[in-house]
Design an enzyme around this catalytic site. Structure first.
Site, PDB file in Angstrom:
ATOM      1  N   ASP A  50       0.823  -1.209   0.000  1.00 57.19           N
ATOM      2  CA  ASP A  50       0.000   0.000   0.000  1.00 57.19           C
ATOM      3  C   ASP A  50       0.862   1.266   0.000  1.00 57.19           C
ATOM      4  O   ASP A  50       1.649   1.484   0.927  1.00 57.19           O
ATOM      5  CB  ASP A  50      -0.910  -0.040   1.236  1.00 57.19           C
ATOM      6  CG  ASP A  50      -1.864   1.120   1.246  1.00 57.19           C
ATOM      7  OD1 ASP A  50      -2.602   1.249   0.269  1.00 57.19           O
ATOM      8  OD2 ASP A  50      -1.843   1.906   2.211  1.00 57.19           O
ATOM      9  N   THR A  83      -3.581   5.454  -3.930  1.00 57.37           N
ATOM     10  CA  THR A  83      -2.506   6.277  -3.373  1.00 57.37           C
ATOM     11  C   THR A  83      -1.230   6.159  -4.195  1.00 57.37           C
ATOM     12  O   THR A  83      -0.569   7.168  -4.454  1.00 57.37           O
ATOM     13  CB  THR A  83      -2.204   5.871  -1.923  1.00 57.37           C
ATOM     14  OG1 THR A  83      -2.082   4.461  -1.871  1.00 57.37           O
ATOM     15  CG2 THR A  83      -3.304   6.296  -1.006  1.00 57.37           C
ATOM     16  N   THR A  84      -0.913   4.924  -4.626  1.00 54.65           N
ATOM     17  CA  THR A  84       0.318   4.756  -5.396  1.00 54.65           C
ATOM     18  C   THR A  84       0.191   5.514  -6.719  1.00 54.65           C
ATOM     19  O   THR A  84       1.131   6.201  -7.142  1.00 54.65           O
ATOM     20  CB  THR A  84       0.581   3.269  -5.668  1.00 54.65           C
ATOM     21  OG1 THR A  84       0.296   2.545  -4.484  1.00 54.65           O
ATOM     22  CG2 THR A  84       2.015   3.029  -6.063  1.00 54.65           C
ATOM     23  N   ASP A 366      -9.251  -0.907   1.948  1.00 52.26           N
ATOM     24  CA  ASP A 366      -9.215  -0.217   0.651  1.00 52.26           C
ATOM     25  C   ASP A 366     -10.398  -0.654  -0.193  1.00 52.26           C
ATOM     26  O   ASP A 366     -11.132   0.166  -0.750  1.00 52.26           O
ATOM     27  CB  ASP A 366      -7.935  -0.571  -0.123  1.00 52.26           C
ATOM     28  CG  ASP A 366      -6.725   0.179   0.405  1.00 52.26           C
ATOM     29  OD1 ASP A 366      -6.875   0.848   1.446  1.00 52.26           O
ATOM     30  OD2 ASP A 366      -5.646   0.076  -0.204  1.00 52.26           O
TER      31      ASP A 366
HETATM   32  P1  ADP Z   1      -3.051   2.182  -6.029  1.00 53.06           P
HETATM   33  O1  ADP Z   1      -2.432   2.394  -4.675  1.00 53.06           O
HETATM   34  O2  ADP Z   1      -2.875   3.369  -6.899  1.00 53.06           O
HETATM   35  O3  ADP Z   1      -4.451   1.698  -5.946  1.00 53.06           O
HETATM   36  P2  ADP Z   1      -2.450  -0.467  -6.965  1.00 53.06           P
HETATM   37  O4  ADP Z   1      -1.170  -1.182  -6.783  1.00 53.06           O
HETATM   38  O5  ADP Z   1      -3.641  -0.931  -6.212  1.00 53.06           O
HETATM   39  O6  ADP Z   1      -2.177   1.054  -6.699  1.00 53.06           O
HETATM   40  O7  ADP Z   1      -2.785  -0.505  -8.539  1.00 53.06           O
HETATM   41  C1  ADP Z   1      -3.954   0.022  -9.053  1.00 53.06           C
HETATM   42  C2  ADP Z   1      -3.938   0.047 -10.563  1.00 53.06           C
HETATM   43  O8  ADP Z   1      -3.901  -1.287 -11.103  1.00 53.06           O
HETATM   44  C3  ADP Z   1      -5.230   0.677 -11.040  1.00 53.06           C
HETATM   45  O9  ADP Z   1      -4.950   1.609 -12.058  1.00 53.06           O
HETATM   46  C4  ADP Z   1      -6.018  -0.520 -11.569  1.00 53.06           C
HETATM   47  O10 ADP Z   1      -6.927  -0.136 -12.591  1.00 53.06           O
HETATM   48  C5  ADP Z   1      -4.910  -1.400 -12.105  1.00 53.06           C
HETATM   49  N1  ADP Z   1      -5.334  -2.795 -12.268  1.00 53.06           N
HETATM   50  C6  ADP Z   1      -5.968  -3.585 -11.376  1.00 53.06           C
HETATM   51  N2  ADP Z   1      -6.223  -4.802 -11.901  1.00 53.06           N
HETATM   52  C7  ADP Z   1      -5.726  -4.790 -13.171  1.00 53.06           C
HETATM   53  C8  ADP Z   1      -5.665  -5.753 -14.241  1.00 53.06           C
HETATM   54  N3  ADP Z   1      -6.162  -6.963 -14.095  1.00 53.06           N
HETATM   55  N4  ADP Z   1      -5.074  -5.371 -15.401  1.00 53.06           N
HETATM   56  C9  ADP Z   1      -4.558  -4.135 -15.531  1.00 53.06           C
HETATM   57  N5  ADP Z   1      -4.576  -3.192 -14.572  1.00 53.06           N
HETATM   58  C10 ADP Z   1      -5.152  -3.504 -13.407  1.00 53.06           C
HETATM   59 MG    MG Z   2      -5.142  -0.127  -5.156  1.00 51.02          MG
END
Ligand code: ADP
Ligand code: MG
Length: 500
Positions: A50, A83-84, A366
Site C-alpha cells: 500500500d 494512493t500509489t 481499501d
Molecule cells: P493504487 O495504490 O494506486 O491503488 P495499486 O497497486 O492498487 O495502486 O494498482 C492500481 C492500478 O492497477 C489501477 O490503475 C487498476 O486499474 C490497475 N489494475 C488492477 N487490476 C488490473 C488488471 N487486471 N489489469 C490491468 N490493470 C489492473
Molecule cells: Mg489499489
C-alpha cells in the site's frame, strides 16, 4: 551564482527529493506490483503493497517529499485507494517540469499549464469515459482493488464479502467494522450484521441468551472509588480484613443493585473495563449477563448500533435499550454477536499470521472504501490506467489550441498521465514504451477501454477483463497529484524558521 539560479536550484532540490520518495513506491503499482518489507530499529517488520502505508512508515525528513506523503494521505482519506497512482503521477509531473525548466520555462507558466490540463483531463474523463456503476459491477470494482494484494488468493469470496458488507451498511463506511483473527484461512472469513465482539460472557453461569435489554458502561466495576484518598486507623490486621470485606462488598452490591434496578427482567451489560466476580455473580442471579474489557472502538460501535450513550459510572446510568445479544461459535472461535436497531456490519477476517493479517486488513479496508465510493457516487471508469491514456490523447489535441509556452506544460501533463499504464505494464515485466505506443493506437481507433495486458504484454480490453474503478478515485488522483506538484513548483526558496 545569480539570484535566479539559486531559486531554480531550490526547486530542483525539492523535485529530486520528492522523486526519490516516489521511486520507492513505484514498483508496487498495479496487479503485478511487488511488496515492500519495512524494518525499524526495534526489528518490527511490516510487509505491505500500500503506497500510503509505505510513505507513512518511511523516515522522510525533506519538506518537499513530506508534501507528497500528505497528498497520498489525502487520497487515502477521500477515496481509500489509488494512493500509489497519485504519488507516481506526481513524481512524473515533477520530473517533466525539471525538463521544462531546463528548456527555460518559468515555474508560473508550468503551474498554469498543469492546472488547465488537470481540469480538462477530469472533465474529459467525466463526460466521455465514465459510465454508471450499476450494482452488478460492484464486485468487479472490489476485485480491481484487491488484485495484486495478499487478499488475491481468495478474491471471489473476499470481493463478495465486501459488496455484501457495503450493501448492508447502505454505503456508510463508518458502519462497517473489520475484526481480524489469526488462525484459519481467508476463505473462513465471514460477514455479520451487527457488532461482533471477540469475547465470551464473564461467568459460565450467565444466561447465554439474555432478555433483550442492554446497558453500556465506560468503566470497570472492580476498583473501589476513592479508596486511594481515605485515611483509616485500624488496630489489627483482622480489623483491616473485616473492613475490606465489608466496604468492598457494600460498594459492589450497590453497583450491582443500581444495574439490577434498570434491568429488572434481566439483560446484558457491556463494560469497558474489568468487573469484579462478586458483581458478576450477583448480576447473573438476576438473569443479567456481563461482558467486560471491551475495547473502546467496540464500545463506540455498540453505542452506534444500539442508539444509546455510554454511561461513565453506575451513578449516571441511562435507560436500558433494546438489544439482542447471543453467544455464537463461528468456525473455531467463540464470539458475542449483538444486534440492534442501527445497521452495523462486522467482517471477521481470518489469516495465518498477524503480519499477513495486518496487510490483509489494509487491503480489505481499501476494497471496502472503493466499493462504498462506487455505491454512493454511482460512477465508474475502466481501470488499468485506460482513462489516463484517453485523457492524455485528448490533452494533446487540446494543447494545439493553446498559444505560447503553456502548450508545452500541457503536453508534459499528458506524458505524465501515460506513466500510470506504463508503470503497470513495466511492473508486470513488459516493455513500457511498446505498451504505450500500442495503447495510443488502440485508443485512437476507438477502443477507449484498452489498457495494458498484464499477462501477455500489449493491450487488451479492460471491460472484457472486468477491471473497473470508481470515477472519483481517478478524479481525485489527478487533482491531488497536480495540486501537490504545483505547490512544490511554486516554492523558490527553503528558509529556516523559528521553532515555536
Ligand atoms: P493504487 O495504490 O494506486 O491503488 P495499486 O497497486 O492498487 O495502486 O494498482 C492500481 C492500478 O492497477 C489501477 O490503475 C487498476 O486499474 C490497475 N489494475 C488492477 N487490476 C488490473 C488488471 N487486471 N489489469 C490491468 N490493470 C489492473
Ligand atoms: Mg489499489
Amino acid at each position: 551564482m545569480n539570484e535566479n539560479e539559486s531559486n531554480t536550484s531550490a526547486v530542483v532540490h525539492n523535485i529530486r527529493a520528492a522523486k526519490r520518495a516516489v521511486s520507492t513506491v513505484k514498483t508496487t503499482l498495479g496487479p503485478m506490483g511487488m511488496d515492500k518489507m519495512m524494518v525499524d530499529g526495534g526489528g518490527n517488520v511490516i510487509v505491505t503493497n500500500d503506497g500510503a502505508t509505505i510513505l507513512q512508515e518511511l523516515d522522510i525528513s525533506h519538506p518537499a517529499a513530506r508534501m507528497l506523503v500528505e497528498a497520498a494521505n489525502t487520497q487515502e482519506s477521500m477515496c481509500y485507494d489509488g494512493t500509489t497512482s497519485t504519488v507516481v503521477l506526481a513524481g512524473e509531473l515533477l520530473g517533466n517540469s525539471e525538463l521544462l525548466f531546463s528548456k527555460g520555462l518559468h515555474a508560473n507558466i508550468i503551474c498554469r499549464g498543469y492546472r488547465k490540463a488537470s481540469n480538462w483531463a477530469v472533465d474529459y474523463i467525466n463526460s466521455e469515459l465514465a459510465v454508471d456503476a450499476e450494482e452488478e459491477f460492484l464486485s468487479d470494482i472490489a476485485r480491481t482493488s484487491i488484485t495484486g494484494k495478499s487478499l488475491e488468493s481468495s478474491i471471489t469470496h473476499v470481493s463478495n464479502l465486501c459488496v455484501d458488507a457495503v450493501k448492508t451498511a447502505g454505503g456508510d463506511y463508518d458502519r462497517i467494522r473489520v475484526l481480524c483473527q489469526p488462525g484459519g484461512g481467508l476463505d473462513d472469513s465471514s460477514c455479520f450484521s451487527g457488532v461482533v465482539l471477540h469475547k465470551e460472557f464473564l461467568l459460565p453461569a450467565m444466561p447465554l441468551k439474555p432478555n433483550g435489554k442492554a446497558l453500556l458502561i465506560n468503566t470497570g466495576l472492580s476498583d473501589m472509588k476513592g479508596e486511594e484518598n481515605i485515611q483509616l486507623s485500624l488496630s489489627s490486621a483482622n480489623e483491616y480484613q473485616q473492613y475490606k470485606r465489608q466496604s468492598g462488598r457494600t460498594q459492589w452490591v450497590d453497583c450491582a443493585n443500581a444495574i439490577i434496578s434498570l434491568l429488572p427482567d434481566g439483560g446484558v451489560v457491556f463494560c469497558r473495563d474489568t468487573v469484579h466476580e462478586v458483581v458478576a455473580a450477583t448480576l447473573a442471579k438476576s438473569g443479567i449477563s456481563l461482558v467486560h474489557r471491551i475495547p473502546e472502538s467496540d464500545m463506540t460501535a455498540l453505542s452506534k448500533l444500539l442508539g444509546t450513550s455510554i454511561s461513565h459510572s453506575t451513578d449516571d446510568l441511562v435507560e436500558a435499550v433494546d438489544c439482542d445479544a447471543e453467544c455464537k461459535q463461528i468456525g473455531d472461535m467463540k464470539y458475542i454477536v449483538v444486534k440492534g436497531e442501527g445497521e452495523v456490519t462486522t467482517l471477521i477476517l481470518r489469516g495465518a499470521t498477524m503480519q499477513t493479517l495486518d496487510e490483509t486488513e489494509r487491503g480489505f479496508e481499501d476494497a471496502l472504501g472503493v466499493v462504498c465510493l462506487a455505491y454512493n457516487t454511482k460512477r465508474m471508469v475502466a481501470g488499468g490506467g485506460s482513462a489516463y491514456i484517453g485523457a492524455a490523447l485528448y490533452l494533446r489535441s487540446k494543447a494545439a489550441t493553446v498559444d505560447g509556452r503553456e502548450q508545452m506544460a500541457i503536453e508534459a501533463f499528458a506524458d505524465a498521465l501515460e506513466s500510470i499504464p506504463a508503470t503497470i505494464a513495466e511492473n508486470a515485466g513488459h516493455d513500457p514504451l511498446d505498451t504505450i505506443l500500442t495503447l495510443r493506437n488502440e485508443h485512437k481507433t476507438g477502443h477507449k477501454d484498452s489498457g495494458p495486458d498484464i499477462d501477455n504484454g500489449g493491450a487488451c480490453s479492460m471491460t472484457e477483463r472486468h477491471v473497473y474503478e470508481p470515477f472519483d478515485l481517478v478524479r481525485q488522483a489527478i487533482l491531488s497529484a497536480s495540486e501537490v506538484t504545483v505547490s512544490i513548483l511554486r516554492i523558490d526558496d527553503i528558509i529556516g524558521k523559528r521553532t515555536e
